[in-house]
Motif scaffolding. Structure first.
Motif, PDB file in Angstrom:
ATOM      1  N   LYS A  31       9.775  -7.999  -3.896  1.00 19.61           N
ATOM      2  CA  LYS A  31       8.827  -7.582  -2.868  1.00 19.61           C
ATOM      3  C   LYS A  31       9.585  -6.835  -1.781  1.00 19.61           C
ATOM      4  O   LYS A  31      10.594  -7.328  -1.272  1.00 19.61           O
ATOM      5  CB  LYS A  31       8.109  -8.792  -2.261  1.00 19.61           C
ATOM      6  CG  LYS A  31       7.162  -9.492  -3.229  1.00 19.61           C
ATOM      7  CD  LYS A  31       6.391 -10.612  -2.531  1.00 19.61           C
ATOM      8  CE  LYS A  31       5.362 -11.235  -3.463  1.00 19.61           C
ATOM      9  NZ  LYS A  31       4.581 -12.299  -2.796  1.00 19.61           N
ATOM     10  N   GLY A  32       9.097  -5.640  -1.436  1.00 17.03           N
ATOM     11  CA  GLY A  32       9.764  -4.843  -0.420  1.00 17.03           C
ATOM     12  C   GLY A  32       9.781  -5.533   0.928  1.00 17.03           C
ATOM     13  O   GLY A  32       8.815  -6.198   1.308  1.00 17.03           O
ATOM     14  N   THR A  33      10.868  -5.379   1.678  1.00 15.66           N
ATOM     15  CA  THR A  33      10.966  -5.987   3.007  1.00 15.66           C
ATOM     16  C   THR A  33      10.349  -5.095   4.079  1.00 15.66           C
ATOM     17  O   THR A  33       9.914  -5.590   5.117  1.00 15.66           O
ATOM     18  CB  THR A  33      12.426  -6.257   3.376  1.00 15.66           C
ATOM     19  OG1 THR A  33      13.149  -5.023   3.382  1.00 15.66           O
ATOM     20  CG2 THR A  33      13.074  -7.226   2.396  1.00 15.66           C
ATOM     21  N   ASP A  34      10.329  -3.802   3.863  1.00 12.11           N
ATOM     22  CA  ASP A  34       9.749  -2.873   4.830  1.00 12.11           C
ATOM     23  C   ASP A  34       8.562  -2.112   4.255  1.00 12.11           C
ATOM     24  O   ASP A  34       7.729  -1.607   5.016  1.00 12.11           O
ATOM     25  CB  ASP A  34      10.799  -1.858   5.296  1.00 12.11           C
ATOM     26  CG  ASP A  34      11.934  -2.527   6.062  1.00 12.11           C
ATOM     27  OD1 ASP A  34      11.671  -3.001   7.186  1.00 12.11           O
ATOM     28  OD2 ASP A  34      13.061  -2.586   5.547  1.00 12.11           O
ATOM     29  N   TYR A  35       8.489  -2.017   2.936  1.00 20.87           N
ATOM     30  CA  TYR A  35       7.404  -1.312   2.267  1.00 20.87           C
ATOM     31  C   TYR A  35       6.610  -2.290   1.409  1.00 20.87           C
ATOM     32  O   TYR A  35       7.167  -3.223   0.834  1.00 20.87           O
ATOM     33  CB  TYR A  35       7.953  -0.179   1.396  1.00 20.87           C
ATOM     34  CG  TYR A  35       8.608   0.910   2.203  1.00 20.87           C
ATOM     35  CD1 TYR A  35       7.851   1.916   2.798  1.00 20.87           C
ATOM     36  CD2 TYR A  35       9.985   0.924   2.398  1.00 20.87           C
ATOM     37  CE1 TYR A  35       8.444   2.906   3.556  1.00 20.87           C
ATOM     38  CE2 TYR A  35      10.600   1.916   3.159  1.00 20.87           C
ATOM     39  CZ  TYR A  35       9.817   2.900   3.733  1.00 20.87           C
ATOM     40  OH  TYR A  35      10.416   3.882   4.501  1.00 20.87           O
ATOM     41  N   ARG A  36       5.298  -2.045   1.307  1.00 17.34           N
ATOM     42  CA  ARG A  36       4.400  -2.957   0.605  1.00 17.34           C
ATOM     43  C   ARG A  36       4.421  -2.705  -0.898  1.00 17.34           C
ATOM     44  O   ARG A  36       3.399  -2.461  -1.528  1.00 17.34           O
ATOM     45  CB  ARG A  36       2.982  -2.830   1.173  1.00 17.34           C
ATOM     46  CG  ARG A  36       2.868  -3.357   2.588  1.00 17.34           C
ATOM     47  CD  ARG A  36       1.456  -3.307   3.123  1.00 17.34           C
ATOM     48  NE  ARG A  36       1.362  -3.973   4.411  1.00 17.34           N
ATOM     49  CZ  ARG A  36       1.187  -5.284   4.582  1.00 17.34           C
ATOM     50  NH1 ARG A  36       1.083  -6.061   3.520  1.00 17.34           N
ATOM     51  NH2 ARG A  36       1.114  -5.815   5.790  1.00 17.34           N
ATOM     52  N   LEU A  37       5.616  -2.767  -1.482  1.00 16.78           N
ATOM     53  CA  LEU A  37       5.823  -2.472  -2.898  1.00 16.78           C
ATOM     54  C   LEU A  37       6.158  -3.744  -3.665  1.00 16.78           C
ATOM     55  O   LEU A  37       7.025  -4.525  -3.258  1.00 16.78           O
ATOM     56  CB  LEU A  37       6.964  -1.462  -3.052  1.00 16.78           C
ATOM     57  CG  LEU A  37       7.336  -1.074  -4.489  1.00 16.78           C
ATOM     58  CD1 LEU A  37       6.177  -0.364  -5.179  1.00 16.78           C
ATOM     59  CD2 LEU A  37       8.579  -0.196  -4.499  1.00 16.78           C
ATOM     60  N   LEU A  38       5.460  -3.949  -4.776  1.00 16.24           N
ATOM     61  CA  LEU A  38       5.750  -5.028  -5.710  1.00 16.24           C
ATOM     62  C   LEU A  38       6.409  -4.398  -6.935  1.00 16.24           C
ATOM     63  O   LEU A  38       5.856  -3.480  -7.534  1.00 16.24           O
ATOM     64  CB  LEU A  38       4.460  -5.747  -6.110  1.00 16.24           C
ATOM     65  CG  LEU A  38       4.581  -6.934  -7.064  1.00 16.24           C
ATOM     66  CD1 LEU A  38       5.390  -8.053  -6.428  1.00 16.24           C
ATOM     67  CD2 LEU A  38       3.194  -7.433  -7.458  1.00 16.24           C
TER      68      LEU A  38
END
Length: 291
Positions: A31-38
């Motif tokens: 899970k991205g820490t700054d971007y909402r990417l899975l």
């Protein structure tokens, strides 16, 4: 390597900083820490980052987030100055402000905390709920009648599946969580059909923008199927909260005010939710966000 470690992907040149959510044999769910990417990646492709600040991509994302927050604060301060000048010129009684109330559903607990901090900083009344994306439709159904928000944010993590057909971006099955977001948006629109009575902001990284709009979102991600910053949906909600009900939200202003820009967020013409009242109640000390 263990759950909770901060990592980057070697094959992508360390472009995004992730936190390890789950380890499945030789694969890690990220899970991205700054971007909402899975995302998922082979463990051998990952490098553990002992110092998150050494990640150039993460550092740049935080700089952009700070710049966007500063712009919002400056715009808010300018609004206050203009209203005070108008009041002084008309010699009217002291007024009070009622920004639009936000219900924020987030599939990431860390992002939820960051979002609530920003709502508090910008004095937006907000109720935040951390809930897995697959449960969002049920939670929206239960909470909308209770909270009665002006704006609902439906976000978390998303991404385009690696196993999709190359030209199959219009199929919801090609996305990790877009179907869940669409389901929640449908419930919100069943509750309130008017897009000016309830503003819906939905989506995450690479989400199916067209499907979200078609099912009732006012604003959605991601037109260009790009990564969006964790706080982009929050910026849109804050802009809606502080735009007067007599005005439409400036689409260009709100979209270009986000970190990801026009490839990351889009939307339709929508009235704001900010109201001014007269006279100022003696017992009203301010509207504070709730968590």
């Amino acid at each position: 390597m263990k759950q909770g470690d901060l990592v980057v992907r070697k094959s992508y040149g360390g472009d995004v900083l992730f936190r390890v959510a789950t380890i499945l044999e030789q694969t890690a769910i990220l899970k991205g820490t700054d971007y909402r990417l899975l995302a998922d990646a082979p463990i051998v492709d990952l490098s553990v980052m002992s110092d998150p600040e050494s990640s150039g991509a993460a550092r740049q994302a935080r700089i952009k987030a700070s710049e966007s927050t500063l712009r919002m604060q400056e715009q808010r301060e300018q609004q206050i100055i203009e209203r005070e000048l108008q009041r002084a010129q008309s010699q009217s009684q002291p007024y009070f402000e009622v920004p639009g109330k936000v219900l924020h559903l987030d599939g990431d607990s860390n992002y939820m905390r960051k979002s609530m901090q920003l709502y508090t900083q910008m004095r937006v009344p907000a109720h935040g709920v951390y809930v897995h994306e697959s449960q969002m439709a049920d939670v929206v159904y239960r909470l909308l009648p209770q909270i009665k928000p002006d704006i609902v944010v439906i976000t978390g993590h998303d991404g385009v599946l690696k196993t999709r057909n190359q030209d199959d971006l219009h199929n919801l099955a090609s996305y990790k969580n877009s179907q869940n977001f669409v389901n929640a948006v449908r419930i919100a629109r069943q509750y309130e059909k008017s897009k000016d009575s309830l503003i819906v902001v939905a989506g995450a990284c690479q989400s199916h923008y067209e499907a979200l709009l078609q099912n009732g979102s006012n604003f959605a991600s991601s037109p260009g199927r790009v990564l969006i910053h964790a706080l982009d949906p929050v910026y849109v909600a804050i802009k809606a909260s502080y735009t007067s009900i007599r005005e439409t939200i400036n689409l260009s202003d709100v979209i270009h005010g986000t970190i990801s820009g026009i490839d990351g967020v889009g939307g339709i013409e929508t009235l704001g939710k900010f109201r001014v009242g007269l006279p100022k109640p003696k017992t009203l000390t301010g509207v504070k966000p709730t968590v």
